[in-house]
Design a protein around this motif. Structure first.
Motif, PDB file in Angstrom:
ATOM      1  N   ARG A 237      10.314  77.721  62.573  1.00  0.00           N
ATOM      2  CA  ARG A 237       9.312  77.012  63.371  1.00  0.00           C
ATOM      3  C   ARG A 237       8.982  77.776  64.648  1.00  0.00           C
TER       4      ARG A 237
ATOM      5  N   ALA B 169       6.577  80.350  63.631  1.00  0.00           N
ATOM      6  CA  ALA B 169       5.273  79.722  63.404  1.00  0.00           C
ATOM      7  C   ALA B 169       4.580  79.356  64.714  1.00  0.00           C
ATOM      8  N   GLY B 170       5.364  79.178  65.785  1.00  0.00           N
ATOM      9  CA  GLY B 170       4.771  78.755  67.049  1.00  0.00           C
ATOM     10  C   GLY B 170       4.833  77.264  67.268  1.00  0.00           C
ATOM     11  N   LEU B 171       5.544  76.548  66.379  1.00  0.00           N
ATOM     12  CA  LEU B 171       5.665  75.100  66.547  1.00  0.00           C
ATOM     13  C   LEU B 171       6.751  74.771  67.569  1.00  0.00           C
TER      14      LEU B 171
ATOM     15  N   PRO C  70       0.133  78.484  67.630  1.00  0.00           N
ATOM     16  CA  PRO C  70       0.308  78.826  66.214  1.00  0.00           C
ATOM     17  C   PRO C  70      -0.922  79.478  65.574  1.00  0.00           C
ATOM     18  N   GLY C  71      -2.121  78.942  65.846  1.00  0.00           N
ATOM     19  CA  GLY C  71      -3.325  79.381  65.142  1.00  0.00           C
ATOM     20  C   GLY C  71      -3.528  80.884  65.112  1.00  0.00           C
TER      21      GLY C  71
ATOM     22  N   ALA D 285       0.931  81.321  57.764  1.00  0.00           N
ATOM     23  CA  ALA D 285       0.695  80.108  56.987  1.00  0.00           C
ATOM     24  C   ALA D 285       2.043  79.527  56.636  1.00  0.00           C
ATOM     25  N   MET D 286       2.147  78.227  56.765  1.00  0.00           N
ATOM     26  CA  MET D 286       3.451  77.610  56.554  1.00  0.00           C
ATOM     27  C   MET D 286       3.352  76.582  55.426  1.00  0.00           C
TER      28      MET D 286
ATOM     29  N   PHE E  68       5.353  73.365  54.072  1.00  0.00           N
ATOM     30  CA  PHE E  68       6.390  72.462  54.554  1.00  0.00           C
ATOM     31  C   PHE E  68       7.183  71.884  53.394  1.00  0.00           C
TER      32      PHE E  68
ATOM     33  N   PRO F  49      -7.904  75.135  55.975  1.00  0.00           N
ATOM     34  CA  PRO F  49      -7.721  76.259  56.917  1.00  0.00           C
ATOM     35  C   PRO F  49      -9.025  77.032  57.126  1.00  0.00           C
TER      36      PRO F  49
ATOM     37  N   ARG G 280      -3.201  76.444  49.556  1.00  0.00           N
ATOM     38  CA  ARG G 280      -3.747  76.277  50.901  1.00  0.00           C
ATOM     39  C   ARG G 280      -3.257  77.399  51.812  1.00  0.00           C
ATOM     40  N   ALA G 281      -1.977  77.747  51.654  1.00  0.00           N
ATOM     41  CA  ALA G 281      -1.428  78.841  52.473  1.00  0.00           C
ATOM     42  C   ALA G 281      -2.082  80.169  52.098  1.00  0.00           C
TER      43      ALA G 281
ATOM     44  N   SER H 231      -5.738  80.798  53.353  1.00  0.00           N
ATOM     45  CA  SER H 231      -5.979  81.069  54.777  1.00  0.00           C
ATOM     46  C   SER H 231      -5.821  82.554  55.101  1.00  0.00           C
TER      47      SER H 231
END
Lengths: 371, 289
Positions: A48, A51-53, A73-74, A79-80, A82, A100, A147-148, A151
């Motif tokens: 995380r 990821a920048g979370l 994060p952007g 791409a994460m 979960f 995304p 989805r990952a 992006s």
């Protein structure tokens, strides 16, 4: 495509928990890297933070050429996926995969096109207008992957993506992930508490405990030469036998018996030094008579593992487990002798718990196997 | 009497038991009928009287007519007041929903120390704000802010009273949406408002609908606030307008009151039915755990 360099990374949560302590780690471009450890070891926090979370308290994270430590994060272009997939329940598969791209301000037609391409590539062509609730667990997982992928990230971050699947699907998904990585060659960081996933998928892996990385290496290295007692006891489907011992005249004395000194530790130990002898159950043999330097034991129980038997033994130095082939299981109560393989057994210093000898004497073999 | 069979009750006792049971039943039904009538008769009056040429306090349709409605719509004060009520209800609803959504999102996601205490204190005060106790200070405040005698002023005061409860309810909805939805959007680069618009609002839509309808219904029926804050008759909402349907002598104009009463009730019933149909008044967050 980018390498990740992490240096001196420290994360302390508001409640005082030190989740990461001075973590240094380099993940090569295009590598499939697994973070393995028991729950609460800091592996998810590390992911995380990449990821920048989570914001680290100290240290640096560099992705590619860019220092992203203070970046939201952007723009990190990661791409994460979960653990619960985090698919948006109010959007259909197309919109989920395209979300995304919507954030990246790709036009509606273009992003639907790309969602369809990515979805078809991942075997979702027939279900693009379904909602997540109408999909099976394996399909949901592929939508999260799609989805990952859509992006176009520089780095994939996977947080235990297979833990919500049943055993059979998990094997399928594992192969699927490996193939996807072989196709795309995108740097991947994969968090798991399941060592078989890490051993099967990763090019290299790190074993974490208490916010510290205890060993980094290829799965073969980590499996064959665990760098310390923690990794030794953590890795392996049946845990490694760890016996308190003492160096005694070219042998390792275990209780009243003795075993030969592991080859990799020869010449590196002093007479009388307290050590721990590490023997994997798969790398020991049982003999009905005493042969050379072996450890006397009595059979307590045998468990059938399918292609082999796991034999639980009682020795003067404590319990020992040995895996024997399916042809020759001993009977409960038999007196047997455990012969260790000096090429495969390991020696640890009892005070520090560190492996004696080079951490990767089998490095050549290891990298060959990883390829 | 044979061994093993139950002894039959003496005939006299049997009859008495039956009579007592019947009487108890009759008493129960009479009681239920009385209770039902107590609630149903005003309803019947409300539905029937507007169609009677000379309504009295007795529910009935002695002289059926539609003239009452024609008369009422010719009365400019009536049309204006219904329009004012709609303006007040919609305006307050928009302010409450927009503000409560943002506040609830922030309170749900940012952990301010003691945010629960803040919320409970606000909730406690909110019953004071729109209550009669605070009317004098609110009047003075509105006067000094020059929003007295304006729709805006009434909207702000009413919204202030509704907001704490609305935030409280919405925060519950937002708390039950998993953080991973938003985190995944953040990793893809979405900003806070994008996340709110694309992810959070669609997920808590049932909660927003409940808040919207609840605030409109509350404002629709509120009498005290607009009565005190609005002086200009052209701004009077329906709830206050009813008050003026008396003749100079102080007798109630039953034709106007009953017709207006029916019209005034209908929007609330319609809103209830719409929400009931679309959301079934279920409180759910759309979450699969």
């Amino acid at each position: 495509m980018a390498a990740i360099t992490i240096s001196q990374l420290t994360k302390v949560f508001a409640n005082g928990v030190r989740a990461l302590r001075d973590v240094d780690l380099t993940i090569a471009d295009g590598e499939f890297f697994a973070l393995l450890g028991p729950s609460g070891c800091g592996k998810t926090t590390l992911l995380r933070t990449i990821a920048g979370l989570e914001a680290p308290n100290a240290g640096r994270i560099v992705i590619g050429e860019r220092d992203v430590t203070r970046m939201p994060p952007g723009p990190r272009k990661v791409a994460m996926v979960f653990q619960d997939y985090a698919l948006y329940p109010h959007m259909d598969v197309t919109d989920n995969i395209a979300y995304p791209l919507k954030i990246q301000r790709v036009g509606r037609a273009a992003r639907r096109q790309r969602a369809l391409e990515t979805g078809s590539h991942l075997g979702l062509a027939g279900m693009m207008d379904r909602r997540p609730a109408q999909l099976s667990g394996g399909q949901q997982q592929r939508v999260a992957l799609a989805r990952a992928v859509a992006s176009h990230p520089q780095v994939f971050l996977f947080d235990e993506p297979l833990s919500n699947l049943d055993a059979r699907l998990r094997m399928e998904a594992r192969t699927f992930l490996k193939r996807l990585h072989a196709d795309l060659r995108i740097t991947t960081v994969y968090v798991t508490h399941d060592q078989s996933e890490a051993l099967a998928l990763a090019d290299r892996m790190a074993v974490m405990d208490g916010g510290v990385i205890r060993q980094v290496g290829s799965p073969v290295e980590v499996f064959q030469r665990p760098a310390n007692l923690f990794v030794a006891s953590f890795i392996g489907s049946t845990p490694m036998n760890l016996l308190d011992a003492r160096v005694d005249g070219g042998l390792v004395r275990v209780g009243p018996d003795a075993a030969s000194i592991p080859e990799s530790a020869r010449g590196l130990v002093q007479e009388g030094e307290p050590v721990v002898l590490g023997v994997r159950p798969e790398y020991a043999e049982l003999h009905p008579q005493r042969v050379a330097e072996s450890i006397a034991a009595r059979v307590v129980i045998t468990e059938h593992l399918g292609t082999a038997f796991l034999v639980d033994l009682e020795t003067a130095a404590g319990p020992v487990q040995v895996v024997v082939s399916e042809e020759s299981p001993p009977d409960t109560g038999d007196d047997v002798f455990v012969l260790t393989n000096p090429q495969r057994s390991l020696l640890y210093r009892r005070d520090t718990g560190e492996l004696i000898g080079p951490a990767s004497s089998l490095a050549g073999l290891a990298t060959a196997a990883a390829r | 009497m044979a061994e093993g069979t139950l002894p039959a009750a003496p005939p006299a006792a049997d009859t008495r038991w039956l009579v007592r049971a019947v009487i108890a039943r009759v008493q129960l039904y009479v009681f239920i009928a009385l209770v039902a009538a107590f609630f149903a008769l005003p309803m019947a009056w409300l539905v029937l009287s507007p169609f009677d040429a000379h309504p009295t306090l007795v529910a009935g349709l002695a002289h059926p007519t539609l003239a009452n409605f024609a008369d009422m719509f010719r009365n400019p004060a009536v049309r204006g007041s219904l329009l004012n009520s709609v303006l007040l209800a919609l305006g307050t609803m928009v302010v409450v929903v927009a503000t409560a959504a943002l506040a609830a999102y922030a309170l749900s996601r940012v952990h301010v120390p003691g945010h629960n205490v803040i919320l409970y204190v606000l909730l406690l005060f909110s019953s004071v704000v729109t209550g009669s106790a605070a009317m004098v200070p609110i009047f003075l405040l509105a006067y000094d802010l020059h929003i007295i005698n304006t729709i805006t002023g009434v909207v702000l005061v009413l919204a202030g009273g509704l907001l704490p409860a609305a935030i409280f309810i919405l925060k519950d909805f937002m708390d039950s949406t998993p953080a991973s939805y938003e985190e995944s959007a953040r990793v893809f680069g979405a900003g806070p408002f994008q996340i709110l618009r694309d992810i959070v609002v669609p997920l808590v839509r049932p909660g927003l609908a409940v808040i919207a309808v609840w605030s409109m219904v509350t404002v629709w029926g509120n009498f005290l606030t607009p009565f005190i804050l609005l002086r200009d008759p052209s701004l009077t909402p329906a709830s206050v307008q009813i008050y003026s349907f008396y003749s100079a002598g102080g007798t109630a104009n039953l034709r106007l009151i009953s017709t207006f009463g029916l019209l005034y009730t209908l929007p609330v019933v319609v809103m209830y039915l719409v929400v009931q149909n679309r959301y079934g008044f279920r409180f759910y967050g759309g979450i699969k755990h």
